[in-house]
Scaffold this motif. Structure first.
Motif, mmCIF file in Angstrom:
data_model
loop_
_atom_site.group_PDB
_atom_site.id
_atom_site.type_symbol
_atom_site.label_atom_id
_atom_site.label_comp_id
_atom_site.label_asym_id
_atom_site.label_seq_id
_atom_site.Cartn_x
_atom_site.Cartn_y
_atom_site.Cartn_z
ATOM 1 N N TRP A 175 1.004 -1.294 0.000
ATOM 2 C CA TRP A 175 -0.058 0.079 -0.026
ATOM 3 C C TRP A 175 0.880 1.372 0.024
ATOM 4 O O TRP A 175 1.961 1.168 0.489
ATOM 5 C CB TRP A 175 -0.931 0.060 1.127
ATOM 6 C CG TRP A 175 -1.981 -0.853 1.252
ATOM 7 C CD1 TRP A 175 -1.943 -2.242 1.215
ATOM 8 C CD2 TRP A 175 -3.403 -0.767 1.332
ATOM 9 N NE1 TRP A 175 -3.204 -2.952 1.177
ATOM 10 C CE2 TRP A 175 -4.090 -1.909 1.445
ATOM 11 C CE3 TRP A 175 -4.196 0.656 1.288
ATOM 12 C CZ2 TRP A 175 -5.451 -1.896 1.445
ATOM 13 C CZ3 TRP A 175 -5.521 0.575 1.727
ATOM 14 C CH2 TRP A 175 -6.128 -0.727 1.531
ATOM 15 N N LEU A 195 -4.403 2.810 -1.830
ATOM 16 C CA LEU A 195 -3.964 4.083 -1.199
ATOM 17 C C LEU A 195 -4.708 4.256 0.365
ATOM 18 O O LEU A 195 -5.733 4.041 0.347
ATOM 19 C CB LEU A 195 -4.864 4.994 -2.094
ATOM 20 C CG LEU A 195 -4.596 6.561 -1.579
ATOM 21 C CD1 LEU A 195 -2.958 6.945 -1.875
ATOM 22 C CD2 LEU A 195 -5.483 7.517 -2.153
ATOM 23 N N PHE A 211 -9.807 11.653 -3.549
ATOM 24 C CA PHE A 211 -10.155 10.388 -3.774
ATOM 25 C C PHE A 211 -10.975 10.236 -5.113
ATOM 26 O O PHE A 211 -10.719 9.284 -5.746
ATOM 27 C CB PHE A 211 -11.342 10.275 -2.634
ATOM 28 C CG PHE A 211 -10.969 9.950 -1.215
ATOM 29 C CD1 PHE A 211 -10.349 8.587 -1.075
ATOM 30 C CD2 PHE A 211 -10.919 10.939 -0.475
ATOM 31 C CE1 PHE A 211 -10.051 8.305 0.452
ATOM 32 C CE2 PHE A 211 -10.491 10.419 0.864
ATOM 33 C CZ PHE A 211 -9.985 9.066 1.242
ATOM 34 N N TYR A 214 -7.819 10.026 -7.278
ATOM 35 C CA TYR A 214 -7.134 8.669 -7.369
ATOM 36 C C TYR A 214 -8.186 7.749 -8.368
ATOM 37 O O TYR A 214 -7.351 6.979 -9.080
ATOM 38 C CB TYR A 214 -7.043 8.212 -5.808
ATOM 39 C CG TYR A 214 -6.710 6.791 -5.848
ATOM 40 C CD1 TYR A 214 -5.206 6.528 -6.013
ATOM 41 C CD2 TYR A 214 -7.511 5.709 -5.296
ATOM 42 C CE1 TYR A 214 -4.886 5.194 -5.853
ATOM 43 C CE2 TYR A 214 -6.933 4.372 -5.266
ATOM 44 C CZ TYR A 214 -5.511 4.214 -5.410
ATOM 45 O OH TYR A 214 -5.308 2.971 -5.348
ATOM 46 N N LYS A 215 -9.270 7.640 -8.005
ATOM 47 C CA LYS A 215 -10.158 6.769 -8.606
ATOM 48 C C LYS A 215 -9.948 7.032 -10.451
ATOM 49 O O LYS A 215 -9.943 5.927 -11.073
ATOM 50 C CB LYS A 215 -11.488 6.832 -8.296
ATOM 51 C CG LYS A 215 -12.412 5.724 -8.884
ATOM 52 C CD LYS A 215 -13.848 5.774 -8.373
ATOM 53 C CE LYS A 215 -14.845 4.891 -9.119
ATOM 54 N NZ LYS A 215 -16.011 4.491 -8.290
ATOM 55 N N TYR A 218 -6.574 6.084 -11.669
ATOM 56 C CA TYR A 218 -6.392 4.504 -11.318
ATOM 57 C C TYR A 218 -6.958 3.929 -12.713
ATOM 58 O O TYR A 218 -6.354 3.037 -13.144
ATOM 59 C CB TYR A 218 -7.062 4.101 -10.190
ATOM 60 C CG TYR A 218 -6.964 2.497 -9.808
ATOM 61 C CD1 TYR A 218 -5.889 2.278 -9.144
ATOM 62 C CD2 TYR A 218 -7.854 1.708 -10.433
ATOM 63 C CE1 TYR A 218 -5.788 0.687 -8.715
ATOM 64 C CE2 TYR A 218 -7.686 0.243 -10.075
ATOM 65 C CZ TYR A 218 -6.928 -0.155 -9.190
ATOM 66 O OH TYR A 218 -6.588 -1.394 -8.977
ATOM 67 N N VAL A 230 -8.957 1.559 -1.288
ATOM 68 C CA VAL A 230 -8.849 2.765 -0.793
ATOM 69 C C VAL A 230 -9.261 2.723 0.649
ATOM 70 O O VAL A 230 -10.248 2.281 0.820
ATOM 71 C CB VAL A 230 -9.325 4.072 -1.749
ATOM 72 C CG1 VAL A 230 -10.865 3.841 -1.474
ATOM 73 C CG2 VAL A 230 -8.829 5.306 -1.346
#
Length: 343
Positions: A175, A195, A211, A214-215, A218, A230
């Motif tokens: 992680w 994450l 968030f 990140y998504k 990703y 996450v």
């Protein structure tokens, strides 16, 4: 969503400045991890510090001891300060924990919010970012293949070296822990690494764009959503009565915030900050089972969490109080959260 606990091994500090001995704290810590396993929590993470107010400088040693007294709970670092570690030795240590625990070990890598490890191990703080980039690259390559050739700036090259032992299934879960910088979030997303976001103050809603970022990154990087993970790490404490728990815990929590803040130029920690943190708009998960279950579910709904880590020992609460908090978390909070998510 996995429900777990993280700790740093905070030592109790009396009003006269006397600090609890690590020789007392470490056996307590193992009793606490054993109870986490018994009440059915999913994850335990232990941090790395090189200071007089924390008991743990080597997470993997604590996790190896925990492997011997637990059966099901995942065991990870929270975090390993990768920038000042040797990735080869770090992988070997965690692979050993993985073998001892029959596949329950995880490695959580971070840059660290304290800087004591850099001069201690001979690194220059001017290389803070570059060290992490290079060492993460090496760690991930070792995790992918046992025999490796590699060249970098900060350590001697590896020429067809075999890194042993290997983790169960030949690979560790790794992680990335971040404190809220977009660059760190983007790095984890591009690499397809799980994450863990530390949300320890202010309003959690301010983290929503990270968030989302990140998504988005990703998926854009081509990683499979079935592997998407996450989580958040939030300062927490649990008791039978919410107000009484808050009143009893505030002096310990505030004292630790002030000790840390003194070296960082923070103003004195106020009760109003604590009370805001406990509100529906704040980041603290401190109270009774109903209050805290509701807040964890609120976080999960907002951020799409697959893991929640309650950071449980800020300020060095007593062992008895920590054991009670773990019991409440495992037997009252976790069942409420799981039942709500199962609907």
């Amino acid at each position: 969503m996995e429900l777990g606990i993280s700790m740093f091994g905070d030592l109790q500090i009396a009003a006269n400045g006397h600090i609890q001995s690590p020789a007392q704290r470490l056996p307590e810590l193992l009793e606490e991890v054993k109870l986490m396993d018994e009440v059915g929590l999913d994850y335990f993470g232990i941090g790395e510090h090189h200071r007089g107010d924390y008991a743990v400088s080597s997470p993997e040693i604590i996790l190896a001891a925990a492997a011997a007294v637990t059966k099901n709970i995942k065991l990870g670092s929270a975090v390993s300060v990768l920038s000042s570690a040797d990735p080869v030795k770090l992988y070997q240590n965690f692979a050993t924990v993985d073998l001892l625990s029959q596949g329950r070990a995880e490695l959580m890598a971070g840059r660290g919010s304290f800087i004591e490890s850099f001069p201690l191990f001979g690194y220059d703080l001017a290389d803070y970012a570059a060290l992490f980039e290079e060492k993460l690259d090496l760690l991930l390559k070792i995790n992918e293949q046992a025999r490796i050739s590699w060249t970098g700036k900060f350590r001697a090259p590896l020429v067809d070296q075999e890194v042993l032992p290997r983790a169960v299934n030949d690979k560790l879960p790794i992680w990335i822990a971040v404190g809220g910088t977009p660059e760190s979030v983007l790095r984890a997303a591009r690499l397809g690494l799980p994450l863990m976001m530390a949300i320890i103050g202010g309003a959690p809603q301010h983290f929503q764009p990270l968030f989302d970022l990140y998504k988005e990154q990703y998926q854009a990087s081509g990683h499979a959503m079935e592997d998407f993970q996450v989580g958040i790490h939030a300062h927490s404490f649990f008791g039978e009565n919410g107000k009484q728990t808050a009143d009893n815990y505030f002096p310990l929590y505030a004292a630790q915030m002030d000790r840390i803040g003194k070296s960082r130029g923070w103003p004195t920690y106020q009760r109003s900050q604590f009370d805001f943190g406990r509100s529906t708009h704040g980041a603290l998960v401190i109270g009774d089972a109903n209050e805290t279950a509701e807040k964890i579910l609120q976080f999960q709904e907002s951020f799409g969490l697959t893991r929640f880590a309650a950071h449980l020992d800020v300020g060095g609460p007593s062992h008895a109080d920590i054991m009670k908090a773990i019991e409440i978390y495992g037997t009252q909070v976790a069942p409420q959260v799981r039942a709500a998510l199962a609907k």
